[in-house]
Design a protein around this motif. Structure first.
Motif, PDB file in Angstrom:
ATOM      1  N   ASN B 170       0.825  -1.208   0.000  1.00  0.00           N
ATOM      2  CA  ASN B 170       0.000   0.000   0.000  1.00  0.00           C
ATOM      3  C   ASN B 170       0.861   1.260   0.000  1.00  0.00           C
ATOM      4  O   ASN B 170       0.569   2.240  -0.684  1.00  0.00           O
ATOM      5  CB  ASN B 170      -0.925   0.027   1.213  1.00  0.00           C
ATOM      6  CG  ASN B 170      -2.075  -0.976   1.057  1.00  0.00           C
ATOM      7  OD1 ASN B 170      -2.169  -1.640   0.012  1.00  0.00           O
ATOM      8  ND2 ASN B 170      -2.901  -1.091   2.070  1.00  0.00           N
ATOM      9  N   LEU B 171       1.942   1.184   0.834  1.00  0.00           N
ATOM     10  CA  LEU B 171       2.817   2.348   0.916  1.00  0.00           C
ATOM     11  C   LEU B 171       3.463   2.630  -0.443  1.00  0.00           C
ATOM     12  O   LEU B 171       3.624   3.778  -0.850  1.00  0.00           O
ATOM     13  CB  LEU B 171       3.894   2.132   1.982  1.00  0.00           C
ATOM     14  CG  LEU B 171       3.429   2.334   3.442  1.00  0.00           C
ATOM     15  CD1 LEU B 171       4.520   1.881   4.409  1.00  0.00           C
ATOM     16  CD2 LEU B 171       3.049   3.796   3.696  1.00  0.00           C
ATOM     17  N   ARG B 172       3.871   1.525  -1.112  1.00  0.00           N
ATOM     18  CA  ARG B 172       4.476   1.718  -2.437  1.00  0.00           C
ATOM     19  C   ARG B 172       3.460   2.326  -3.412  1.00  0.00           C
ATOM     20  O   ARG B 172       3.762   3.259  -4.153  1.00  0.00           O
ATOM     21  CB  ARG B 172       5.007   0.404  -2.969  1.00  0.00           C
ATOM     22  CG  ARG B 172       6.433   0.106  -2.468  1.00  0.00           C
ATOM     23  CD  ARG B 172       7.060  -1.030  -3.243  1.00  0.00           C
ATOM     24  NE  ARG B 172       6.360  -2.296  -3.029  1.00  0.00           N
ATOM     25  CZ  ARG B 172       6.591  -3.091  -1.981  1.00  0.00           C
ATOM     26  NH1 ARG B 172       7.501  -2.758  -1.083  1.00  0.00           N
ATOM     27  NH2 ARG B 172       5.909  -4.211  -1.846  1.00  0.00           N
ATOM     28  N   VAL B 173       2.226   1.831  -3.360  1.00  0.00           N
ATOM     29  CA  VAL B 173       1.161   2.374  -4.216  1.00  0.00           C
ATOM     30  C   VAL B 173       0.914   3.846  -3.848  1.00  0.00           C
ATOM     31  O   VAL B 173       0.805   4.726  -4.711  1.00  0.00           O
ATOM     32  CB  VAL B 173      -0.135   1.553  -4.073  1.00  0.00           C
ATOM     33  CG1 VAL B 173      -1.284   2.229  -4.836  1.00  0.00           C
ATOM     34  CG2 VAL B 173       0.080   0.144  -4.596  1.00  0.00           C
ATOM     35  N   ALA B 174       0.918   4.107  -2.522  1.00  0.00           N
ATOM     36  CA  ALA B 174       0.692   5.476  -2.051  1.00  0.00           C
ATOM     37  C   ALA B 174       1.759   6.413  -2.595  1.00  0.00           C
ATOM     38  O   ALA B 174       1.499   7.570  -2.957  1.00  0.00           O
ATOM     39  CB  ALA B 174       0.672   5.506  -0.527  1.00  0.00           C
ATOM     40  N   ARG B 175       3.020   5.860  -2.648  1.00  0.00           N
ATOM     41  CA  ARG B 175       4.116   6.688  -3.160  1.00  0.00           C
ATOM     42  C   ARG B 175       3.872   7.040  -4.650  1.00  0.00           C
ATOM     43  O   ARG B 175       4.108   8.168  -5.081  1.00  0.00           O
ATOM     44  CB  ARG B 175       5.451   5.959  -2.996  1.00  0.00           C
ATOM     45  CG  ARG B 175       6.610   6.917  -3.116  1.00  0.00           C
ATOM     46  CD  ARG B 175       7.907   6.392  -2.522  1.00  0.00           C
ATOM     47  NE  ARG B 175       8.140   4.990  -2.715  1.00  0.00           N
ATOM     48  CZ  ARG B 175       9.118   4.322  -2.071  1.00  0.00           C
ATOM     49  NH1 ARG B 175       9.898   4.956  -1.227  1.00  0.00           N
ATOM     50  NH2 ARG B 175       9.253   3.051  -2.298  1.00  0.00           N
ATOM     51  N   ASP B 176       3.368   6.023  -5.371  1.00  0.00           N
ATOM     52  CA  ASP B 176       3.036   6.268  -6.782  1.00  0.00           C
ATOM     53  C   ASP B 176       1.944   7.345  -6.900  1.00  0.00           C
ATOM     54  O   ASP B 176       2.038   8.268  -7.718  1.00  0.00           O
ATOM     55  CB  ASP B 176       2.540   4.989  -7.452  1.00  0.00           C
ATOM     56  CG  ASP B 176       3.669   3.959  -7.564  1.00  0.00           C
ATOM     57  OD1 ASP B 176       4.843   4.354  -7.357  1.00  0.00           O
ATOM     58  OD2 ASP B 176       3.379   2.765  -7.817  1.00  0.00           O
ATOM     59  N   GLU B 204      10.057   6.796   4.960  1.00  0.00           N
ATOM     60  CA  GLU B 204      10.419   6.263   6.284  1.00  0.00           C
ATOM     61  C   GLU B 204       9.514   5.097   6.640  1.00  0.00           C
ATOM     62  O   GLU B 204       9.958   4.080   7.189  1.00  0.00           O
ATOM     63  CB  GLU B 204      10.296   7.354   7.352  1.00  0.00           C
ATOM     64  CG  GLU B 204      11.494   8.308   7.387  1.00  0.00           C
ATOM     65  CD  GLU B 204      11.238   9.510   8.294  1.00  0.00           C
ATOM     66  OE1 GLU B 204      10.381   9.368   9.217  1.00  0.00           O
ATOM     67  OE2 GLU B 204      11.868  10.557   8.078  1.00  0.00           O
ATOM     68  N   SER B 205       8.225   5.237   6.302  1.00  0.00           N
ATOM     69  CA  SER B 205       7.285   4.167   6.626  1.00  0.00           C
ATOM     70  C   SER B 205       7.613   2.896   5.857  1.00  0.00           C
ATOM     71  O   SER B 205       7.519   1.782   6.392  1.00  0.00           O
ATOM     72  CB  SER B 205       5.844   4.597   6.303  1.00  0.00           C
ATOM     73  OG  SER B 205       5.509   5.719   7.085  1.00  0.00           O
ATOM     74  N   VAL B 206       8.027   3.054   4.599  1.00  0.00           N
ATOM     75  CA  VAL B 206       8.412   1.878   3.810  1.00  0.00           C
ATOM     76  C   VAL B 206       9.612   1.197   4.452  1.00  0.00           C
ATOM     77  O   VAL B 206       9.639  -0.034   4.619  1.00  0.00           O
ATOM     78  CB  VAL B 206       8.730   2.286   2.346  1.00  0.00           C
ATOM     79  CG1 VAL B 206       9.423   1.127   1.610  1.00  0.00           C
ATOM     80  CG2 VAL B 206       7.455   2.671   1.627  1.00  0.00           C
ATOM     81  N   ASP B 207      10.605   2.021   4.868  1.00  0.00           N
ATOM     82  CA  ASP B 207      11.781   1.448   5.546  1.00  0.00           C
ATOM     83  C   ASP B 207      11.365   0.704   6.815  1.00  0.00           C
ATOM     84  O   ASP B 207      11.823  -0.412   7.103  1.00  0.00           O
ATOM     85  CB  ASP B 207      12.774   2.553   5.916  1.00  0.00           C
ATOM     86  CG  ASP B 207      13.545   3.050   4.698  1.00  0.00           C
ATOM     87  OD1 ASP B 207      13.420   2.373   3.634  1.00  0.00           O
ATOM     88  OD2 ASP B 207      14.249   4.081   4.825  1.00  0.00           O
ATOM     89  N   GLY B 208      10.491   1.367   7.596  1.00  0.00           N
ATOM     90  CA  GLY B 208      10.024   0.749   8.855  1.00  0.00           C
ATOM     91  C   GLY B 208       9.351  -0.587   8.604  1.00  0.00           C
ATOM     92  O   GLY B 208       9.618  -1.571   9.286  1.00  0.00           O
ATOM     93  N   ALA B 209       8.495  -0.603   7.588  1.00  0.00           N
ATOM     94  CA  ALA B 209       7.770  -1.833   7.276  1.00  0.00           C
ATOM     95  C   ALA B 209       8.742  -2.930   6.861  1.00  0.00           C
ATOM     96  O   ALA B 209       8.592  -4.097   7.235  1.00  0.00           O
ATOM     97  CB  ALA B 209       6.771  -1.570   6.155  1.00  0.00           C
TER      98      ALA B 209
END
Ligand SMILES: Nc1nc2c(ncn2[C@@H]2O[C@H](COP(=O)(O)OP(=O)(O)OP(=O)(O)O)[C@@H](O)[C@H]2O)c(=O)[nH]1
Ligand SMILES: [Mg+2]
Lengths: 222, 381
Positions: B170-176, B204-209
């Motif tokens: 989701n975070l990756r999609v959100a980044r897109d 940061e959230s992607v890294d955390g995940a």
């Protein structure tokens, strides 16, 4: 243990007078010495005494010779009754063929009688003898003393034992002494007759064994 | 042995000298000299004592003289014999008492020995029992610890794996989407700042995940929830997971140097080996904390190396070290150099037992104040 030596055809038997101190064991033996008139009678050996109390033992040998030539000896011993002489008692008791227990008829002495009888049982076991098979006669002495425990009471008390009936005696007056000896000889004969073939080989039957060894001056006189 | 009641012989009663004196005196009393012999002579009369013929008296001028002399001798004999009887009875009873004393002494010694043996057996039994209790407690400790870690790991892995998966994607999609948004929003100073910040937040959230996902994977490795008892394992992977977990527990404050070389796989129970490695690492971490004066320079060196058919694992710290006195006890259950409450002390024992169960060895080199090196050697498959 009865000891037979074939070289001299001799059979030695041992009867021990046991009992509490001052019950009259030595008196019994002294009376036997003067009353008995068996075929053979040795000296009464009264070993050391202190205040009339036996320190070692007393011993009276009597005997008879059968037609077969059997030299039959009976040694009568007393033990010291005082508690502290137990090792001497044990030594004298060892190898006994029969025991006469001389009890004191006075009520105050009943505990001593019981203790001495317990001591007899103990020492018999220690010297390897079995009270259930050893010929044993029980005499209540000093019947002449006033207040002696009633005979019926005593007889009833002992009636359940293999040593009933008891023999009542007044050793000081020579009463019951020979009767006691006859009782123990009777029980002794039962034990040894088979082993030494007294009747079969030596022609000594029960009554001869008893009467010839306990012949007394009185009987002879009678 | 003759007993006191055996009938005495002439020899027993009189010495040759005494006998000679006696016959001398008797001869003086009689008109002709007399002799006493143990055996019968022609004209002899028996000298009797206690119905027993102890000797034969011959000589004298007449049968009457012989008879009188013989009776005198018998009379004397009685007193001699009395004394002899008393003396030998005394001797008999003394010997019997002594024998009895010795027998009692012997019995005492025998029973003493028996009690000693019994108490020895008792000690042995107590020791055995203590060993059983320790073993049971260890097993309990180990299994409960493994079970709790395993449960936790299983739970975490199960619960987090899915959400962290869709959170990541989701975070990756959100980044897109954010990229798309950038073209649509009016390009003002304020909007640019907002979008940059948004971008950083998502990064940061992607890294955390990602980190969460790696911890989940470590936990899975560590607990080996899905592994059979003995499987070929990569020791380096186990070590890495254990190190990550240790760092998590210590807030990523530990300086751990990893020198992990290519090693062959070993056949092992991964859960148990992981637990042991974690224990050793945890000990090392505590040793660093305990070495307060050297605070700041503390580090743990973790090495693996292949040697012949074996794999060496070294966990070395420069912490407080183990005092000489306690070194021999380090494998004893419950032993710990740490203050009460900071660990049960079972850690090292569990490691020791586990390594032994894997037919490996564990070696400890330590110097107080300098540090500790633990070397595990496990057979390669
Ligand atoms: N009145 C009475 N006194 C007796 C009788 N028998 C023995 N006595 C006395 O009791 C005392 C002890 O008698 P002993 O024959 O010496 O006793 P014992 O059993 O040999 O004693 P120990 O040698 O000490 O064991 C003596 O004073 C005897 O006279 C009895 O039948 N009647
Ligand atoms: Mg007496």
């Amino acid at each position: 243990m009865a000891e037979y030596t074939s070289e001299d055809n001799k059979l030695a038997l041992k009867v021990v007078f046991y009992g509490p101190a001052l019950s009259g064991k030595t008196t019994n033996l002294m009376q036997l010495h003067s009353l008995l008139n068996p075929e053979r009678k040795g000296e009464l050996m009264v070993l050391e005494t202190r205040d009339d109390r036996t320190l070692f033992f007393d011993m009276l040998p009597i005997g008879l010779k059968s037609n077969s030539g059997l030299d039959l000896r009976l040694k009568l011993y007393t033990v010291p009754g005082q508690v502290q002489h137990d090792s001497t008692r044990k030594a004298v008791l060892s190898r006994a063929d029969a025991v006469v227990f001389v009890a004191d008829s006075q009520p105050s002495q009943q505990d001593n009688n019981a203790n001495a009888f317990g001591n007899l049982e103990e020492n018999l076991e220690k010297v390897g003898l079995d009270i259930d098979t050893l010929p044993l006669a029980v005499q209540f002495n000093k019947r002449d003393i006033p207040g002696a425990v009633d005979e019926t009471v005593l007889q009833a008390r002992w009636s359940v034992t293999p040593w009933s009936p008891l023999i009542m005696a007044s050793a000081l007056h020579g009463q019951g002494v020979i009767e006691t000896l006859r009782t123990v000889l009777d029980r002794l004969y039962t034990e040894i007759d088979n082993e030494f073939e007294l009747a079969n080989r030596h022609g000594i039957d029960r009554s001869q064994f008893i009467t010839r060894l306990s012949a007394s001056h009185e009987v002879n006189r009678a | 042995m003759r007993s006191f009641e055996d009938d005495p012989t002439l020899d027993d009663l009189l010495t040759a000298e005494q006998l000679q004196r006696l016959t001398h005196a008797l001869s003086a009393l009689c008109r002709k000299s007399v002799t006493i012999t143990p055996h019968r002579q022609d004209d002899a009369v028996a000298v009797e004592f206690n119905l027993e013929t102890v000797g034969w008296l011959s000589g004298g001028a007449s049968p009457g003289e012989r008879q009188a002399a013989s009776e005198l001798v018998s009379f004397l004999m009685m007193f001699i014999a009395k004394y002899r009887l008393a003396a030998s009875l005394h001797h008999d009873t003394t010997e019997a008492s002594y024998a009895e004393l010795q027998r009692q002494n012997e019995a005492l010694r025998a029973s003493e020995a028996r009690y000693r043996e019994l108490s020895g057996q008792l000690q042995q039994r107590v020791d055995d029992q203590v060993e059983v209790i320790q073993q049971t407690q260890q097993d309990l400790y180990e299994s409960s610890r493994l079970r709790s870690v395993g449960h936790l790991a299983a739970g975490v892995a199960h619960e987090i794996n899915n959400p962290i998966g869709f959170i990541s994607s989701n975070l990756r999609v959100a980044r897109d989407y954010l990229e798309d948004l950038q073209g649509l929003v009016p390009d003002t100073e304020a909007n640019r700042e907002l979008l940059d910040d948004f971008h950083d937040l998502i990064g940061e959230s992607v890294d955390g995940a990602k980190r969460i996902a790696s911890i989940v994977s470590d936990l899975k490795t560590f607990s080996s929830i899905d592994q059979a008892d003995y499987t070929p394992c990569d020791v380096n992977a186990l070590l890495t997971s254990a190190i990550h977990l240790l760092q998590t527990e210590h807030g990523h404050q530990l300086h751990i140097m990893e020198r992990l070389n290519d090693v062959p796989k070993i056949s092992c129970h991964p859960g148990r080996i992981s637990q042991s490695l974690y224990n050793l690492l945890d000990n090392a971490a505590h040793a660093l904390l305990d070495a307060k004066p050297k605070k700041g320079q503390g580090r743990i060196l973790v090495k693996t190396a292949a040697r012949d058919n074996e794999v060496d694992i070294v966990i070395q710290d420069n912490g407080c070290g183990i005092p000489d006195a306690s070194r021999s006890q380090v494998f004893d259950a419950f032993y710990t150099t740490r203050p009460i409450g900071s660990g049960t002390g079972l850690g090292l024992t569990v490691a020791h037992d586990t390594v032994r169960a894997h037919r490996g060895t564990i070696k400890i080199d330590s110097r107080e104040g300098a540090g500790t090196r633990v070397t595990l050697t496990l057979p390669a498959t």
